[in-house]
Scaffold this motif. Structure first.
Motif, PDB file in Angstrom:
ATOM      1  N   GLU A  53       0.849  -1.186   0.000  1.00  0.00           N
ATOM      2  CA  GLU A  53       0.000   0.000   0.000  1.00  0.00           C
ATOM      3  C   GLU A  53       0.890   1.243   0.000  1.00  0.00           C
ATOM      4  O   GLU A  53       1.743   1.405   0.872  1.00  0.00           O
ATOM      5  CB  GLU A  53      -0.918   0.004   1.224  1.00  0.00           C
ATOM      6  CG  GLU A  53      -1.923   1.136   1.227  1.00  0.00           C
ATOM      7  CD  GLU A  53      -2.902   1.041   2.385  1.00  0.00           C
ATOM      8  OE1 GLU A  53      -3.725   1.966   2.529  1.00  0.00           O
ATOM      9  OE2 GLU A  53      -2.839   0.060   3.143  1.00  0.00           O
ATOM     10  N   PRO A  55       0.926   5.496  -0.147  1.00  0.00           N
ATOM     11  CA  PRO A  55       0.065   6.676   0.033  1.00  0.00           C
ATOM     12  C   PRO A  55       0.031   7.571  -1.206  1.00  0.00           C
ATOM     13  O   PRO A  55       1.030   7.764  -1.881  1.00  0.00           O
ATOM     14  CB  PRO A  55       0.717   7.414   1.214  1.00  0.00           C
ATOM     15  CG  PRO A  55       1.599   6.414   1.873  1.00  0.00           C
ATOM     16  CD  PRO A  55       2.058   5.493   0.787  1.00  0.00           C
ATOM     17  N   SER A  62      -4.883   5.672  -1.387  1.00  0.00           N
ATOM     18  CA  SER A  62      -3.767   4.726  -1.417  1.00  0.00           C
ATOM     19  C   SER A  62      -3.755   3.982  -2.739  1.00  0.00           C
ATOM     20  O   SER A  62      -4.803   3.639  -3.295  1.00  0.00           O
ATOM     21  CB  SER A  62      -3.885   3.698  -0.280  1.00  0.00           C
ATOM     22  OG  SER A  62      -3.758   4.307   0.971  1.00  0.00           O
ATOM     23  N   ARG A 188      -7.634   3.352  -3.789  1.00  0.00           N
ATOM     24  CA  ARG A 188      -8.652   3.298  -2.741  1.00  0.00           C
ATOM     25  C   ARG A 188      -8.741   4.632  -2.017  1.00  0.00           C
ATOM     26  O   ARG A 188      -7.722   5.203  -1.630  1.00  0.00           O
ATOM     27  CB  ARG A 188      -8.300   2.175  -1.753  1.00  0.00           C
ATOM     28  CG  ARG A 188      -9.208   2.022  -0.548  1.00  0.00           C
ATOM     29  CD  ARG A 188      -8.746   0.829   0.272  1.00  0.00           C
ATOM     30  NE  ARG A 188      -9.525   0.633   1.458  1.00  0.00           N
ATOM     31  CZ  ARG A 188      -9.229   1.140   2.651  1.00  0.00           C
ATOM     32  NH1 ARG A 188      -8.143   1.897   2.780  1.00  0.00           N
ATOM     33  NH2 ARG A 188      -9.994   0.923   3.700  1.00  0.00           N
ATOM     34  N   ASP A 189      -9.965   5.130  -1.839  1.00  0.00           N
ATOM     35  CA  ASP A 189     -10.184   6.320  -1.038  1.00  0.00           C
ATOM     36  C   ASP A 189     -10.128   5.928   0.431  1.00  0.00           C
ATOM     37  O   ASP A 189     -10.907   5.081   0.884  1.00  0.00           O
ATOM     38  CB  ASP A 189     -11.542   6.943  -1.376  1.00  0.00           C
ATOM     39  CG  ASP A 189     -11.827   8.184  -0.547  1.00  0.00           C
ATOM     40  OD1 ASP A 189     -11.361   9.263  -0.932  1.00  0.00           O
ATOM     41  OD2 ASP A 189     -12.500   8.059   0.500  1.00  0.00           O
ATOM     42  N   ASN A 190      -9.214   6.514   1.191  1.00  0.00           N
ATOM     43  CA  ASN A 190      -9.005   6.079   2.562  1.00  0.00           C
ATOM     44  C   ASN A 190     -10.105   6.531   3.513  1.00  0.00           C
ATOM     45  O   ASN A 190     -10.305   5.915   4.560  1.00  0.00           O
ATOM     46  CB  ASN A 190      -7.646   6.573   3.070  1.00  0.00           C
ATOM     47  CG  ASN A 190      -6.495   5.847   2.405  1.00  0.00           C
ATOM     48  OD1 ASN A 190      -6.642   4.737   1.912  1.00  0.00           O
ATOM     49  ND2 ASN A 190      -5.334   6.487   2.351  1.00  0.00           N
ATOM     50  N   GLY A 193     -13.176   4.114   1.976  1.00  0.00           N
ATOM     51  CA  GLY A 193     -12.861   2.729   1.634  1.00  0.00           C
ATOM     52  C   GLY A 193     -13.269   2.353   0.220  1.00  0.00           C
ATOM     53  O   GLY A 193     -13.086   1.211  -0.207  1.00  0.00           O
TER      54      GLY A 193
END
Length: 213
Positions: A53, A55, A62, A188-190, A193
């Motif tokens: 993963e 950032p 991510s 992926r939008d942290n 999700g």
């Protein structure tokens, strides 16, 4: 939708690149980017896949990379992948010293969306649909003729604005994440999700070496 290399939280410097072989559908000579640092990382030994993963956007999103242990096409991993398994992998990732090598590549996809098959039929019916309010030049009703989804993701060395001067972290006994063969890519939008993008790199453009064995 477009995701570009300038959104890395920490760049892979131009000096840390060289030309190596990417073992995809065709074996090609490509630019490989390298960086050692601390990343969330997991190895699923049972399913023979590494999960990394990275950032993006200062941690707002991510980039998730799924790399098989060995050189193979992605049919096995594609069949294996589910939201439940992906969630399990993410929960098991831990901050780990890792030496990351990625090919410099540009991945694009254009899809014609078949929304009528999902029940959105009126928008295509020229007798029912009326999108004339979207155009000041329309002399009558407007209807949809098609919906095209286009996405692009560039794997390149540059970081986001203000991040270019970050030095490579000093790490000891790093795990190797050497992506010289096909792998799956997710963004992926942290906060929510939600998966914003999903794709794969199974071929990298470059000097052709020889046919796949």
């Amino acid at each position: 939708m477009s995701v570009c290399s300038g959104l890395w939280e920490r760049e892979l410097s131009e000096e840390s690149t060289d030309r190596r072989t990417f073992l995809g559908k065709k074996y090609t000579k490509v630019v490989m980017m390298h960086r050692a640092g601390l990343y969330r990382f997991h190895e699923d030994v049972d399913n023979m896949v590494q999960v990394l993963e990275v950032p993006l956007w200062g941690g707002k999103a991510s980039l998730m990379l799924l790399l098989p242990f060995h050189v193979e096409n992605l049919a096995r991993l594609d069949k294996l992948l589910t939201l439940e398994l992906l969630s399990k992998w993410l929960k098991r990732t831990a901050v780990t010293s890792a030496a990351v090598s990625l090919p410099k590549a540009n991945i694009t996809s254009a899809l014609s969306l078949q929304l009528a098959a999902l029940g959105l039929t009126d928008a295509w019916d020229q007798k029912v649909a009326d999108f004339s309010g979207m155009s000041d030049q329309s002399k009558g009703k407007l209807h949809l003729g098609g919906v095209l989804h286009w996405a692009s993701l560039e794997l390149g060395p540059k970081a986001g604005k203000g991040e270019a001067d970050l030095e490579e972290e000093n790490v000891e006994q790093p795990k190797m994440f050497y992506a010289d063969h096909p792998f799956i890519i997710l963004v992926r939008d942290n906060a929510t999700g939600a998966l914003l993008l999903m794709g794969a790199l199974d071929h990298a453009e470059g000097e052709l070496l020889h046919d796949e064995l």
